[in-house]
Each structure stands twice: as structure tokens, then as C-alpha cells.
Design an enzyme around this catalytic site. Structure first.
Site, PDB file in Angstrom:
ATOM      1  N   LYS A   5      36.776  35.561  46.246  1.00 32.85           N
ATOM      2  CA  LYS A   5      37.310  34.295  45.735  1.00 32.85           C
ATOM      3  C   LYS A   5      36.629  33.076  46.354  1.00 32.85           C
ATOM      4  O   LYS A   5      36.622  32.003  45.777  1.00 32.85           O
ATOM      5  CB  LYS A   5      38.818  34.260  45.929  1.00 32.85           C
ATOM      6  CG  LYS A   5      39.471  35.336  45.070  1.00 32.85           C
ATOM      7  CD  LYS A   5      40.957  35.312  45.097  1.00 32.85           C
ATOM      8  CE  LYS A   5      41.532  36.257  44.055  1.00 32.85           C
ATOM      9  NZ  LYS A   5      41.353  37.699  44.415  1.00 32.85           N
TER      10      LYS A   5
HETATM   11  C1  LIG Z   1      41.540  38.656  43.577  1.00 35.80           C
HETATM   12  C2  LIG Z   1      41.001  39.967  43.983  1.00 35.80           C
HETATM   13  C3  LIG Z   1      40.801  40.976  43.036  1.00 35.80           C
HETATM   14  C4  LIG Z   1      41.183  40.822  41.585  1.00 35.80           C
HETATM   15  O1  LIG Z   1      40.386  39.877  40.903  1.00 35.80           O
HETATM   16  P1  LIG Z   1      40.871  39.307  39.489  1.00 35.80           P
HETATM   17  O2  LIG Z   1      39.898  38.231  39.181  1.00 35.80           O
HETATM   18  O3  LIG Z   1      42.263  38.786  39.699  1.00 35.80           O
HETATM   19  O4  LIG Z   1      40.832  40.431  38.523  1.00 35.80           O
HETATM   20  C5  LIG Z   1      40.228  42.159  43.477  1.00 35.80           C
HETATM   21  N1  LIG Z   1      39.908  42.348  44.774  1.00 35.80           N
HETATM   22  C6  LIG Z   1      40.107  41.395  45.704  1.00 35.80           C
HETATM   23  C7  LIG Z   1      39.759  41.681  47.125  1.00 35.80           C
HETATM   24  C8  LIG Z   1      40.645  40.166  45.346  1.00 35.80           C
HETATM   25  O5  LIG Z   1      40.814  39.227  46.268  1.00 35.80           O
END
Ligand SMILES: *Cc1c(COP(=O)(O)O)cnc(C)c1O
Length: 459
Positions: A108
Site C-alpha cells: 500500500k
Molecule cells: C491490502 C492488502 C492486500 C489486499 O489488497 P486489495 O487491493 O485490497 O485486494 C493483500 N495483501 C496485503 C499485505 C495487503 O496489505
């Protein structure tokens, strides 16, 4: 570039307004009116330069190109690997793309380091302030807080499910001691947190009086920023690729679909889920029915409903916001969503494959990956690796695969240690995390209580 809502009735907006709005006024999500094609970018470009070039058409005239270049440079300078998002080979045809070298160790950061800077730039230009309210199952919160903690014109309140994040995730959020940052532990699940945020946005007087904005994965600018690493992997490996995406809210895999739509040579997507498998059930048997969330070792994928799927649904409905709104309303009341056979054939079949890996499978993959390669992988990444293994065994995928490594193993040390006997250490910049003081407020799953908090906490 103009943007329309997936529910068809909110006003068309430009990039800067979409950035600040988050959710559209009709409850829908913003998407661009058309999809640009990928720019020609020299092979010697840095990741930041590639990002600016891929993102430029989405931003349009709202951020001038020199500023966009600078913001991308600054955002990706926070990553602690010279390749920003390096590819690591795990076997003959399988690579892992490490998206976790940013400040908070989850993918993120790739979006939120840039989005925080875009917010600050646009707000300074307009001489405006906003208050970000977001829901997190763990990783979004710390990444969003890190992205905006230095912004003069932004306040942020992050809701997270009490007791359902890892200690590292919680500490990363609650130890930030900044006058514009608040964290709230909600007595409920991530979906409860997300529903509270949605309800605050749907309350127009509240939304306007508080100047609310969002940075959870419904924010278009995040989806846009994530398109870049798919393009980067395709350029590096110079061959058509299948991407395996550990999936929660469908934001990451949607970014991949956009990269494909813009011309990146992507064959297929593996949508990998844990026991909370609404998407894999939908892809494999057209059953999108919401059931209760089960806590797993991969909490950032513990979701009931994948909100970003709405953007793909809008495309599947021929960009008809009325039909999309109706379908979602039905889903809301009946708990079930299914699509027509011809829509599946055109949009889903052969493009999106689903696979589910439970906690036992996750631990097994972490252990075997370590034994075979010496690499420690986090539980989310392990769900991805396990999904690839299963789909290769059933001959549903062939050819080179890139699995997105969405978190650093040190973010989930208990699971990694259980599977391998090795406790992954935090990188140097977070080594003293557990000595830092926490600041947080526990609130019930109650809209009025949360609204009162948001409205008064910065007074
Ligand atoms: C947010 C997240 C996901 C999921 O991603 P999406 O975009 O919500 O599908 C998977 N793995 C980790 C470590 C995350 O932080």
C-alpha cells in the site's frame, strides 16, 4: 481527463476533485471516461520516471508534469531498495515482485506515498483543508498515516478492527505521534469499520461539515498508482505474464486489469484468497454471496465484500451506472450477486482465475518456500504462491507467473516463525517499534459515537 461515477448520477469531475472526493456523491466509485494507452518510455527510466509517465494521462492538466515528476521522485525515494519493486525468481517460470520496501512494509505504500503528496500539492494550491477518514484491516492504516503525517492541510482518522490486526500493524499506526493523526479501535470486524466509513460519507451534511475525504482502496488515485508496477514487471521480463494477486478489496487486481486494458502484455490474473473466499467462489461458480468474515493469518485479505469489484462490474455492464446501481442494491438486500453468462464469457472467463488457500495451506507454503529457496514470505504472499501451485497442478495456468509479494515477512512474524522456526527481524528503520508509546481510542461499532469522535477530536 474526466471521471464518471459507477452509479451514474454523481457529477463528472476532474482528477483533483476525484482525488479529494474519494467516494462519489451517489455512493459509486470514480473511473476515467476512457482508458489511455501506455506511453513509450525508454528502457533506462527509473521506477519514478515510469510512474510519472504512466500516471500523467490520468492526472491531465490538474498537476503539471514537472510537479508530477517531482512528487513521484520523492514518493519512491522512500523505498529502501534500489529497484523500488524488485523481481525475485523463485523457480523456472515463477517470480515474486516485492512491493514491500516502502516505509510501512506493505504494498500500500506504493500508492499512498504518492497519494499523500498529491493531496498536499492539490490542497496547498487550493488553500483548502480536508479530514481523511479510513477503514483498515491493518496495512492501509499505517500506510495512509505515513503518507500524510507530514501534510499541513490534512487530518486523518483511521478505524481498525479491535484485536484483529497484527501487533506490528497496530504499533505502526498507534505509535505515530503527530497532531494530525488519530487511530480508533472499533469493537467489530474490518467490514464494520468499512461500513462506518461508508455511512459517514453517505451522510451528506456530516461529510460536508467535516470536509471528509478517503484514502481507502476506493480512492481512484490509489488504483491508478498501482498500475505502474504491473507495467514495470512486463517491461523487465519482456514476455506475456500471468499475475497472481493476493486479494482483499480487489483494488490491486483491478489495477492490473487497467494495465492490461492500457496495453500491457498480461495473459491472466490469479485472484488468490484465504478462507474469506467470496471472489474465488464468484469466479469459480458464479456465487457472490456475502458470509461472515473469518479471521485468518492473512488479515489484510479478511473481507466480506470486495468494494473495488464495482469498477469492473461497471465495465461489464457496458458502463451503465443505472444497471450497476440496481445490481448493487439487490446485492445489498439479498446478499447475492451473479452476472449473465455472456458477461462472464466476455469479461471473466480465461482472464480471472480464482484459488483459495486456507491457514494450514498458508503455513505449509511458508515452510516449503523457506526450505526450497531460503526466502521468508509473509502469509499474504504465501496465499498467492499456494494459489499458483494449485492452478499449475490443475493445468489452469501455464507460462511465466509473477506473484505480488504484498507484505514484508517481518510484518507477520508469528506466522512466519510458526512455519519456519525463524523470526524475521524488522528492518533497521522500525527496529525500535515496540519501544514506542501507543495512542489510540477504543469505540463501539456505533455510527453516532464514531461521528462524534471525528467531529471533536481535532478541536
Ligand atoms: C491490502 C492488502 C492486500 C489486499 O489488497 P486489495 O487491493 O485490497 O485486494 C493483500 N495483501 C496485503 C499485505 C495487503 O496489505
Amino acid at each position: 481527463m474526466r471521471y464518471v461515477s459507477t452509479r451514474g448520477t454523481a457529477p463528472e469531475l476532474g482528477f483533483a476533485d476525484v482525488l479529494l472526493a474519494g467516494l462519489a456523491a451517489d455512493g459509486g466509485l470514480y473511473v476515467p471516461t476512457d482508458w489511455p494507452t501506455l506511453p513509450d518510455v525508454g528502457i533506462d527510466a527509473t521506477y519514478a520516471q515510469l510512474a510519472a509517465a504512466v500516471i500523467a494521462p490520468f492526472v491531465g492538466d490538474d498537476v503539471d508534469r514537472a510537479t508530477l515528476d517531482r512528487l513521484c521522485d520523492e514518493a519512491y525515494a522512500t523505498f529502501r531498495h534500489p529497484a523500488t519493486v524488485p523481481l525475485v525468481q523463485v523457480d523456472d517460470h515463477h517470480f515474486v515482485q516485492e512491493l514491500f520496501h516502502g516505509p510501512t512494509l506493505a504494498f500500500k505504500d506504493v500508492a499512498l506515498q504518492l497519494v499523500g503528496r498529491l493531496f498536499d500539492h492539490v490542497l496547498t494550491q487550493r488553500d483548502e483543508r480536508i479530514r481523511i477518514v479510513g477503514a483498515t484491516s491493518g496495512d492501509t492504516g499505517s500506510a495512509a498515516i505515513d503518507g500524510v503525517k507530514g501534510c499541513a492541510n490534512v487530518e486523518i482518522v483511521i478505524l481498525y478492527p479491535f484485536g484483529r490486526t497484527s501487533d506490528v500493524q497496530r504499533k505502526q499506526m498507534t505509535t505515530v505521534d503527530s497532531p494530525n493523526v488519530r487511530t480508533v479501535a472499533i469493537e467489530g470486524t474490518f467490514d464494520d469499520c468499512q461500513d462506518l466509513v461508508k455511512a459517514m460519507f453517505n451522510d451528506a451534511p456530516f461529510r460536508e461539515s467535516q470536509r471528509l475525504s478517503a484514502v481507502n482502496s476506493i480512492n481512484w488515485a490509489r488504483v491508478m498508482s498501482q498500475v505502474v508496477y504491473y507495467v514495470a514487471a512486463c517491461r523487465s521480463l519482456a514476455t506475456p505474464l500471468t499475475f497472481c494477486v493476493p486479494t482483499g478489496n480487489f483494488g490491486n487486481v483491478l489495477s492490473g486489469w487497467i494495465a492490461q486494458r492500457m496495453g500491457a502484455p498480461i495473459e491472466q490474473f490469479v485472484v488468490a484468497s484465504n478462507t474469506n473466499d467470496i471472489l474465488t467462489r464468484f469466479l469459480r461458480s458464479n456465487d457472490m454471496s456475502a458470509v461472515d468474515v473469518v479471521p485468518t493469518l492473512s488479515p489484510s485479505m479478511d473481507i466480506q465484500v470486495s468494494s473495488n469489484f464495482e469498477r469492473l462490474l461497471f465495465e461489464m455492464n457496458g458502463r451503465d451506472g443505472g444497471i450497476t446501481a440496481e445490481q448493487l442494491q439487490r446485492f445489498r438486500t439479498t446478499g447475492r450477486l451473479s452476472v449473465e453468462d455472456d458477461q462472464r464469457a466476455e469479461w471473466l472467463d480465461g482472464r480471472f482465475l480464482g484459488a483459495r488457500v486456507d491457514d494450514a495451506g498458508t503455513l505449509d507454503v511458508i515452510g516449503r518456500t523457506y526450505a526450497a529457496t531460503g526466502m521468508l514470505v509473509d502469509p499474504h504472499t504465501a496465499v498467492g504462491l499456494g494459489a499458483v501451485e494449485a492452478l499449475r497442478a490443475s493445468d489452469e495456468i501455464a507460462g511465466p507467473v509473477v506473484t505480488l509479494a504484498t507484505a514484508h515477512p517481518a510484518k507477520f512474524p508469528d506466522a512466519v516463525e510458526r512455519a519456519t522456526g525463524v523470526r524475521p527481524p524488522l528492518p533497521a528503520h522500525l527496529a525500535d517499534l515496540f519501544d514506542r508509546a501507543e495512542h489510540t481510542t477504543v469505540l463501539p461499532n456505533d455510527l453516532a459515537a464514531v461521528q462524534r469522535f471525528v467531529a471533536t477530536t481535532f478541536a
